[in-house]
Design an enzyme around this catalytic site. Structure first.
Site, short mmCIF file in Angstrom:
data_model
loop_
_atom_site.label_atom_id
_atom_site.label_comp_id
_atom_site.label_asym_id
_atom_site.label_seq_id
_atom_site.Cartn_x
_atom_site.Cartn_y
_atom_site.Cartn_z
N THR A 42 0.97 -1.14 0.28
CA THR A 42 0.15 0.14 -0.42
C THR A 42 0.93 0.89 -0.02
OG1 THR A 42 -1.66 -1.59 1.04
CG2 THR A 42 -1.57 1.13 1.42
N GLY A 43 1.97 0.96 0.81
CA GLY A 43 3.05 2.42 0.73
C GLY A 43 3.06 2.80 -0.65
N HIS A 81 18.12 -9.69 7.46
CA HIS A 81 19.08 -9.79 6.93
C HIS A 81 19.06 -9.11 5.24
CE1 HIS A 81 20.33 -11.95 10.80
NE2 HIS A 81 19.99 -12.26 9.91
#
Length: 385
Positions: free
Chosen positions: A310-311, A357
């Site tokens: 969504t971002g 990571h």
């Protein structure tokens, strides 16, 4: 004569015995107590070492014992594998490409804005309107290409007449994610000072959060997961859900009703709840065609995720409708990039961050756009604590 001979023989025997004894002692003198010398050498070798009993002055400790201490002191301010599960390599790599003294590069910004407008047309097609989606047309789900939803007169009635973004440009826009990096950031006033604010997934803004994330809202997204569990899927009482929306004022609420077939019913119930209680927030539906075009565009730029977050969707829209785009709360890692303190996934809960990571390709893209001067990614505090 016999007496003389006898005396002579005794004399010779005595002298022979004396000579033999002398020779034996002389030849064995260098071998007296042969096992004591190694013990002495061993004691001499250990004498300079430091013991737990005589270390009041340890200045004579051999130099090869000091580097480990110096190495520990040097590494103290940085991220270590002990306190962030080996994420230091990734975070330090990010900081190599991140500049706090950011400068907008107009040429790069205009290039991306033009490409997004040409290929995705967010200003006109980001949401379903009566102008771009007619009665009887079929909406294809962006997450389920084989499924369609026919636009009935009842559904058509819920569409806004025209796009609220057509022929409009805002000077400064803030796209606010929900990352734990916003905790204690004091960015609330800075965010609220922008002309247009976009928020994700119905975040809390009140009480202790306001100082760090602000309260101004022009668009807020509402994935069904944001309210399904909390409000019982809106199958029963809907007043609590409606009351929770009051803090967003008269903003637009973006509903992904046509991403998947199972999203349609709860999104429609959310819209009807707003209508029934007549609150000022304005529900609108994301256009799945726009989402698909965005996915194709960003995939060509190296984004590997199957579905866009969504971002990234609302950031893409902001790049079309805003001259200066600022991003807050977009930091996916488990530790803060500057203070290295542990972070939660969201600023409002205790859930742990997802990435440790590796760098997600979406964030890598945002970092690239930041370094190219297209948008500004904020990773620090906005004021004194």
């Amino acid at each position: 004569m016999r007496g003389q001979h006898f005396f002579f023989i005794l004399t010779v025997l005595f002298l022979g015995t004396l000579l033999t004894t002398s020779i034996w002692y002389t030849s064995n003198d260098s071998h007296l107590e042969p096992h004591r010398l190694p013990a002495l050498k061993k004691t001499e070798k250990r004498a300079p070492s430091v013991s737990s009993d005589n270390c009041n002055d340890c200045s004579h400790v051999e130099p090869d014992k000091l580097p480990p201490q110096k190495k520990t002191e040097k590494k103290a301010p940085s991220v270590s594998s002990d306190n962030c599960n080996g994420c230091s390599k990734v975070i330090n790599k990010v900081l190599e490409h991140y500049s706090e003294t950011w400068t907008k590069q107009e040429e790069n910004y205009l290039k991306y804005r033009s490409q997004l407008h040409t290929r995705c047309r967010g200003s006109d097609r980001a949401i379903l309107t009566q102008a771009n989606t007619l009665v009887g047309s079929k909406i294809v789900y962006d997450g389920e290409k084989k499924k369609v939803y026919e636009v009935t007169p009842e559904l058509f009635r819920t569409f806004v007449k025209v796009s609220p973004f057509s022929n409009k440009t805002w000077n400064t826009c803030a796209v606010v994610g929900n990352g734990g990096i916003l905790t204690n950031s004091n960015c609330g006033n800075t965010i609220d000072s922008t002309q247009f604010v976009i928020r994700c997934n119905l975040p809390p803004l009140e009480n202790e959060f306001k100082a760090h994330v602000g309260s101004k809202t022009d668009i807020v997204t509402a994935n069904p997961s944001s309210y399904m569990k909390k409000f019982g899927g809106l199958q029963g009482q809907r007043r609590p859900f409606v009351d929770s929306l009051q803090k967003y004022g008269n903003s637009m609420m973006l509903l992904p009703a046509f991403s998947f077939a199972f999203s349609t019913p709860p999104c429609l119930r959310a819209l009807y709840s707003v209508e029934d209680f007549e609150i000022p927030i304005q529900p609108v539906f994301l256009n799945p065609e726009y989402i698909q075009n965005l996915t194709d565009f960003w995939r060509s730029q190296g984004v590997r995720e199957i579905r866009l977050s969504t971002g990234l969707v609302v950031t893409s829209l902001a790049l079309e409708i805003c001259t200066n785009v600022h991003l807050y709360g977009f930091w996916p890692f488990s530790h803060h990039p500057h203070g290295f303190q542990p972070l939660t996934h969201h600023y409002y809960d205790d859930r742990k961050a997802n990435y440790f990571h590796s760098m997600p390709s979406e964030f890598k893209l945002l970092l690239q756009l930041h370094s190219q001067g297209v948008l500004r990614l904020h990773l620090g505090q906005c004021g004194e604590q």
